[in-house]
Design an enzyme around this catalytic site. Structure first.
Site, PDB file in Angstrom:
ATOM      1  CG  ASP A  55      42.765  45.324  31.666  1.00  0.00           C
ATOM      2  OD1 ASP A  55      42.492  45.539  32.856  1.00  0.00           O
ATOM      3  OD2 ASP A  55      43.925  45.407  31.215  1.00  0.00           O
ATOM      4  CE1 TYR A  61      47.961  48.859  34.438  1.00  0.00           C
ATOM      5  CE2 TYR A  61      49.303  47.162  33.409  1.00  0.00           C
ATOM      6  CZ  TYR A  61      48.105  47.571  33.958  1.00  0.00           C
ATOM      7  OH  TYR A  61      47.043  46.705  34.029  1.00  0.00           O
ATOM      8  CG  HIS A 108      38.612  43.374  34.903  1.00  0.00           C
ATOM      9  ND1 HIS A 108      38.312  44.647  34.471  1.00  0.00           N
ATOM     10  CD2 HIS A 108      39.884  43.137  34.492  1.00  0.00           C
ATOM     11  CE1 HIS A 108      39.351  45.158  33.836  1.00  0.00           C
ATOM     12  NE2 HIS A 108      40.330  44.265  33.827  1.00  0.00           N
TER      13      HIS A 108
END
Length: 477
Positions: free
Chosen positions: A246, A396, A453
């Site tokens: 990630d 982000y 993930h």
């Protein structure tokens, strides 16, 4: 085997592509491959840079406090009482019949989760588990950076120890690594190679968990990579290994580009690498029927095309959080920071679909198939107790606002020895032939048999073994 594969590929290609298109397609593919080869060779090293992320101006009267200070996670009664009060006041809404996790976190199952959190989950017990490993803080670029530092427990006389920096992502935390830590630091007692033991450092990204949030805009993965490099130097490591998934993958890749002379090896369980433009289209078009022609394996085909055939819908459905966090993070942050039930639903929905997309078909999202509720809620609690959800989602905004696809690292290859663990339920698959366009020194590439993930959290044994195998190849043990 290879002859049969070649014949199968040729047969499939002839069945679906006219012979008149073969020559121009091959020429076009050759041109695309040449572009791939030339891409990324303009820049050799990323500039390390400098930054100050604390409040106000950087002080010039004295140097930065470089002390490494012990830190202990605490469970205060006031925090627990406030949590229980908010959980008791949760406003539930009526679920849709048979909606399962297709509309997000199943609102019927949320009642079950909140009941467990309120009545059975023991934060004080979990804090003791958190504190079983040594925690520290140190100030770097004006921020108090939190990390755990775990050393091997059983070593043979003269045995070499390999320093390893492991970096988490969102919505994870340093706690993702708690099940893999004993396997890496005490491998002999967990069925792994006892000769490859690691000294592991797991920091919290600034703005996540117990690491202080930046006071200024502009804190990107570049800044995180630089801070973690300084952290390793402060701990006395001039050479070390890196591991990430990630955001951890992005940060460790950047560190490898900034200071390749310090990175002995880079191990990733998440790689977003696709050829651009014509190369990507040619690879996908030809690879579906003649994978051998574009360097894809049968396993690559099995992993790429079920996703690609649903790509538009899947992307729209699964990346809504990303668009929100990359544009208006403080809006969603305000809601999540005020409601523990909302925070749990928002975070744990990702631990369902990102672990296995098929889990959205289950009433409970399959959350207990790979994780315990205590582990999942402890990760949520790290966000809740620290109030870090707002600053974590801002990461982000900082990264995507600044032209994510045109940053200096995009045109720069990664030359350090690289190991890739490709888990089958990861949302995107980067086959070796694509990964090689960015990573020019792939030492190991493993098609993992299961997992998604959150690899260290889901499949710690598989990941630990792959890290060991990668390091053994780099070190030629």
């Amino acid at each position: 085997m290879w002859r049969q594969l070649l014949e199968d590929g040729r047969s499939a290609f002839n069945d679906h592509w006219p012979h008149s298109l073969l020559i121009p397609a091959t020429v076009g593919l050759g041109g695309a491959l040449l572009c791939w080869k030339l891409n990324g060779r303009n820049i050799k090293t990323l500039e390390l840079g400098e930054g100050w992320w604390g409040p106000g101006e950087k002080p010039h009267t004295h140097g930065e406090d470089t002390r490494v200070r012990p830190f202990v996670v605490e469970a205060s009664e006031s925090d627990i009482e406030d949590l229980h009060r908010r959980l008791d006041g949760t406003r539930f809404f009526s679920p849709l019949e048979d909606s399962r996790f297709h509309y997000g976190f199943n609102s019927a199952h949320l009642r079950t989760l909140i009941s467990y959190w309120r009545n059975k989950y023991d934060w004080k017990k979990q804090v003791k588990i958190l504190n079983k490993y040594p925690h520290f803080k140190t100030t770097i670029e004006g921020l108090d950076v939190h990390f755990i530092h775990v050393k091997p427990t059983h070593l043979n006389p003269g045995q070499k120890v390999y320093p390893l920096l492991m970096v988490h992502g969102w919505p994870g935390s340093f706690y993702e690594f708690y099940h893999i830590l004993p396997l890496l630091t005490d491998p002999g007692n967990h069925g792994l190679n006892p000769n490859i033991a690691f000294e592991v450092i797991c920091p919290s990204i600034p703005g996540y968990g117990f690491s202080e949030a930046p006071s200024k805009t502009g804190f990107t993965a570049f800044a995180a990579a630089r801070i973690f490099y300084k952290l390793m130097l402060r701990l006395g490591f001039n050479e070390f290994y890196l591991q990430g998934g990630d955001w951890g993958s992005r940060i460790t890749c950047l560190l490898s580009q900034m200071k390749s002379e310090s990175v002995k090896g880079l191990h990733l369980n998440f790689v977003m690498q696709m050829p651009g433009g014509l190369g990507w289209m040619m690879s996908l078009l030809i690879g579906r029927y003649a994978p051998w022609l574009v360097g894809l394996t049968r396993e690559d085909v099995k992993r790429i095309y079920p996703f690609m055939e649903k790509n538009v819908f899947t992307t729209l459905r699964e990346t809504g959080y990303l668009h929100l966090q990359a544009t208006k993070p403080d809006t969603i942050g305000s809601a999540l920071n005020d409601s523990p039930a909302g925070l749990a639903a928002y975070i744990l929905e990702k631990f369902s679909t990102a672990t296995d997309m098929s889990f959205q078909d289950l009433e409970d999202g399959g959350l207990d198939r790979k994780f315990s509720l205590d582990d999942l809620l402890t990760n949520v609690m790290i966000y809740w107790i620290t109030g870090a959800i707002s600053s974590s989602v801002r990461f982000y905004k900082e990264n995507f606002t600044r032209n994510f696809n045109n940053t200096p690292d995009i045109k720069m290859a990664i030359s350090v020895p690289t190991g890739i663990a490709a888990f089958p339920c990861e949302m995107a698959h980067a086959p070796p032939v694509w990964a090689k366009q960015k990573f020019h020194n792939i030492v190991s590439y493993t098609y993992m048999p299961r997992g998604g993930h959150f690899a260290a959290f889901e499949e710690p044994e598989l990941l630990a073994q792959d890290i060991q195998n990668f390091v053994s190849k780099v070190e030629k043990i």
